[in-house]
Design a protein around this motif. Structure first.
Motif, PDB file in Angstrom:
ATOM      1  N   ARG A 172       0.830  -1.207   0.000  1.00 50.91           N
ATOM      2  CA  ARG A 172       0.000   0.000   0.000  1.00 50.91           C
ATOM      3  C   ARG A 172       0.861   1.251   0.000  1.00 50.91           C
ATOM      4  O   ARG A 172       0.614   2.192  -0.756  1.00 50.91           O
ATOM      5  N   ILE A 173       1.893   1.269   0.838  1.00 52.53           N
ATOM      6  CA  ILE A 173       2.755   2.440   0.939  1.00 52.53           C
ATOM      7  C   ILE A 173       3.488   2.684  -0.373  1.00 52.53           C
ATOM      8  O   ILE A 173       3.684   3.838  -0.787  1.00 52.53           O
ATOM      9  N   ASN A 174       3.901   1.623  -1.037  1.00 56.04           N
ATOM     10  CA  ASN A 174       4.623   1.767  -2.303  1.00 56.04           C
ATOM     11  C   ASN A 174       3.772   2.427  -3.382  1.00 56.04           C
ATOM     12  O   ASN A 174       4.303   2.975  -4.356  1.00 56.04           O
ATOM     13  N   ARG A 175       2.460   2.373  -3.219  1.00 59.91           N
ATOM     14  CA  ARG A 175       1.562   3.018  -4.198  1.00 59.91           C
ATOM     15  C   ARG A 175       1.276   4.468  -3.841  1.00 59.91           C
ATOM     16  O   ARG A 175       0.687   5.200  -4.633  1.00 59.91           O
ATOM     17  N   PHE A 176       1.668   4.898  -2.649  1.00 57.10           N
ATOM     18  CA  PHE A 176       1.362   6.255  -2.177  1.00 57.10           C
ATOM     19  C   PHE A 176       2.464   7.238  -2.558  1.00 57.10           C
ATOM     20  O   PHE A 176       3.646   6.908  -2.521  1.00 57.10           O
ATOM     21  N   ASN A 177       2.041   8.460  -2.888  1.00 58.74           N
ATOM     22  CA  ASN A 177       3.008   9.552  -2.976  1.00 58.74           C
ATOM     23  C   ASN A 177       3.020  10.286  -1.630  1.00 58.74           C
ATOM     24  O   ASN A 177       2.320   9.891  -0.693  1.00 58.74           O
ATOM     25  N   THR A 178       3.784  11.355  -1.542  1.00 57.88           N
ATOM     26  CA  THR A 178       3.923  12.062  -0.268  1.00 57.88           C
ATOM     27  C   THR A 178       2.583  12.599   0.233  1.00 57.88           C
ATOM     28  O   THR A 178       2.258  12.482   1.425  1.00 57.88           O
ATOM     29  N   ALA A 179       1.791  13.154  -0.669  1.00 55.56           N
ATOM     30  CA  ALA A 179       0.486  13.694  -0.271  1.00 55.56           C
ATOM     31  C   ALA A 179      -0.430  12.581   0.248  1.00 55.56           C
ATOM     32  O   ALA A 179      -1.157  12.769   1.234  1.00 55.56           O
ATOM     33  N   ASP A 180      -0.389  11.428  -0.398  1.00 56.12           N
ATOM     34  CA  ASP A 180      -1.216  10.296   0.038  1.00 56.12           C
ATOM     35  C   ASP A 180      -0.838   9.852   1.451  1.00 56.12           C
ATOM     36  O   ASP A 180      -1.703   9.541   2.275  1.00 56.12           O
ATOM     37  N   GLU A 183      -2.053  12.319   3.996  1.00 54.98           N
ATOM     38  CA  GLU A 183      -3.511  12.212   4.126  1.00 54.98           C
ATOM     39  C   GLU A 183      -3.896  10.979   4.936  1.00 54.98           C
ATOM     40  O   GLU A 183      -4.834  11.031   5.753  1.00 54.98           O
ATOM     41  N   LEU A 184      -3.196   9.885   4.721  1.00 53.02           N
ATOM     42  CA  LEU A 184      -3.463   8.676   5.499  1.00 53.02           C
ATOM     43  C   LEU A 184      -3.290   8.941   6.986  1.00 53.02           C
ATOM     44  O   LEU A 184      -4.143   8.562   7.804  1.00 53.02           O
ATOM     45  N   LEU A 185      -2.199   9.586   7.332  1.00 53.43           N
ATOM     46  CA  LEU A 185      -1.948   9.886   8.740  1.00 53.43           C
ATOM     47  C   LEU A 185      -2.987  10.866   9.281  1.00 53.43           C
ATOM     48  O   LEU A 185      -3.537  10.670  10.372  1.00 53.43           O
ATOM     49  N   SER A 187      -5.994  11.520   8.286  1.00 54.51           N
ATOM     50  CA  SER A 187      -7.335  10.939   8.410  1.00 54.51           C
ATOM     51  C   SER A 187      -7.460  10.014   9.612  1.00 54.51           C
ATOM     52  O   SER A 187      -8.561   9.633  10.001  1.00 54.51           O
ATOM     53  N   ASN A 188      -6.325   9.654  10.178  1.00 60.11           N
ATOM     54  CA  ASN A 188      -6.324   8.813  11.373  1.00 60.11           C
ATOM     55  C   ASN A 188      -5.850   9.583  12.609  1.00 60.11           C
ATOM     56  O   ASN A 188      -5.375   8.998  13.582  1.00 60.11           O
ATOM     57  N   GLY A 189      -5.982  10.901  12.535  1.00 62.14           N
ATOM     58  CA  GLY A 189      -5.710  11.736  13.701  1.00 62.14           C
ATOM     59  C   GLY A 189      -4.256  12.072  13.953  1.00 62.14           C
ATOM     60  O   GLY A 189      -3.899  12.508  15.050  1.00 62.14           O
ATOM     61  N   ILE A 190      -3.395  11.886  12.934  1.00 63.36           N
ATOM     62  CA  ILE A 190      -1.969  12.183  13.102  1.00 63.36           C
ATOM     63  C   ILE A 190      -1.566  13.281  12.132  1.00 63.36           C
ATOM     64  O   ILE A 190      -1.654  13.108  10.915  1.00 63.36           O
ATOM     65  N   ASN A 191      -1.171  14.427  12.678  1.00 66.83           N
ATOM     66  CA  ASN A 191      -0.653  15.514  11.848  1.00 66.83           C
ATOM     67  C   ASN A 191       0.866  15.364  11.804  1.00 66.83           C
ATOM     68  O   ASN A 191       1.551  15.577  12.803  1.00 66.83           O
ATOM     69  N   TYR A 192       1.374  14.982  10.641  1.00 67.85           N
ATOM     70  CA  TYR A 192       2.813  14.704  10.529  1.00 67.85           C
ATOM     71  C   TYR A 192       3.652  15.912  10.938  1.00 67.85           C
ATOM     72  O   TYR A 192       4.717  15.754  11.545  1.00 67.85           O
ATOM     73  N   ASN A 193       3.177  17.106  10.650  1.00 68.75           N
ATOM     74  CA  ASN A 193       3.922  18.318  10.989  1.00 68.75           C
ATOM     75  C   ASN A 193       4.091  18.496  12.491  1.00 68.75           C
ATOM     76  O   ASN A 193       5.021  19.180  12.940  1.00 68.75           O
ATOM     77  N   ASP A 194       3.198  17.901  13.267  1.00 65.36           N
ATOM     78  CA  ASP A 194       3.250  18.063  14.721  1.00 65.36           C
ATOM     79  C   ASP A 194       4.105  17.005  15.419  1.00 65.36           C
ATOM     80  O   ASP A 194       4.301  17.071  16.635  1.00 65.36           O
ATOM     81  N   LEU A 195       4.607  16.038  14.677  1.00 68.42           N
ATOM     82  CA  LEU A 195       5.434  14.998  15.282  1.00 68.42           C
ATOM     83  C   LEU A 195       6.792  15.575  15.690  1.00 68.42           C
ATOM     84  O   LEU A 195       7.246  16.578  15.128  1.00 68.42           O
TER      85      LEU A 195
END
Length: 255
Positions: A172-180, A183-185, A187-195
């Motif tokens: 699944r990850i291999n099919r995703f680009n950076t935006a995908d 968005e996955l994170l 949509s599951n309550g994880i803001n990557y910028n806040d990590l």
């Protein structure tokens, strides 16, 4: 055959392929954990995808390497790798490549093993650069690599926790680009910028001047002295700001 003759004969085999780094070349040692996937995911219960205790072990190992007899001006770590920038004029062991590689790999392995309480090993290789611009590019590369890997790692372990197998999550990850991935994170309550920044960009260690207050027993006066102390930066900048940081470290080390 006399001992001196035998000694000289055998040492010629040992040192025949010795190679020394040429003068005025910038040198970065790249040190990587050997078999760390099994060590950190099967033998020890580290938090996934990132464990601050593991990262602190790596930082402590970097500090040890920067104090083990070499003049190292910058250390960087992300995941299970370490990069060390030597002072341009470092001449330890006559700049013999095999000595630097073996000592650094051995010191890293010993220190990390003591911290972990288990056997751990590292390998080491040297990168030589003819100018400071390429040194900056190297550390930008490792910084960006940390960012890309961190994003994928958070996505991978999110999918695993949702019940996907290792193969399914990877596909699944291999099919995703950076935006995908973002968005996955999200949509599951994880803001990557806040990590935490250390997860996304790794951490750097470099020398800073520190003022120390002391007392001179001869003059009976308080005196201030300056000494260098290792500073850990877990909030590294990125892009051009990170380049400026590396350039500044190189410039200061050359004064």
């Amino acid at each position: 055959m006399k001992f001196d003759e035998l000694d000289g004969k055998m040492r010629s085999f040992e040192t025949h392929h010795d190679r020394a780094v040429m003068p005025e070349m910038y040198v970065v040692a790249r040190i990587d954990g050997r078999g760390f996937t099994r060590l950190t995911k099967e033998k020890h219960d580290f938090e996934k995808p990132f464990d601050e205790r593991f990262h602190d072990y790596m930082l402590t190992t970097v500090q040890h390497l920067m104090n083990c007899g070499f003049n190292i001006v910058y250390g960087y770590t992300q995941s299970d790798e370490i990069s060390l920038l030597f002072h341009l004029n470092e001449n330890a062991f006559s700049r013999k490549e095999r000595k630097w590689n073996s000592i650094l790999a051995g010191e890293a392995s010993a220190k990390f093993s003591l911290l972990l309480g288990d056997l751990a090993s590292f390998d080491c290789r040297l990168c030589e650069f003819p100018n400071s611009g390429l040194v900056t590019d190297y550390f930008r590369w490792r910084n960006e690599d940390a960012h890309r890997n961190a994003l994928s790692a958070h996505c991978y372990w999110l999918l695993r926790k949702q019940g996907n197998s290792a193969t399914e999550a990877t596909q699944r990850i291999n099919r995703f680009n950076t935006a995908d991935k973002n968005e996955l994170l999200f949509s599951n309550g994880i803001n990557y910028n806040d990590l935490p920044a250390w997860q996304k960009r790794g951490s750097g260690i470099y020398w800073k001047d520190e003022e120390i207050n002391g007392f001179n027993p001869v003059t009976q006066q308080t005196v201030n002295t300056i000494r260098k102390k290792l500073y850990i930066n877990k909030n590294l900048p990125f892009s051009e700001e990170y380049s400026k940081l590396i350039n500044n470290i190189i410039e200061i080390s050359g004064r």
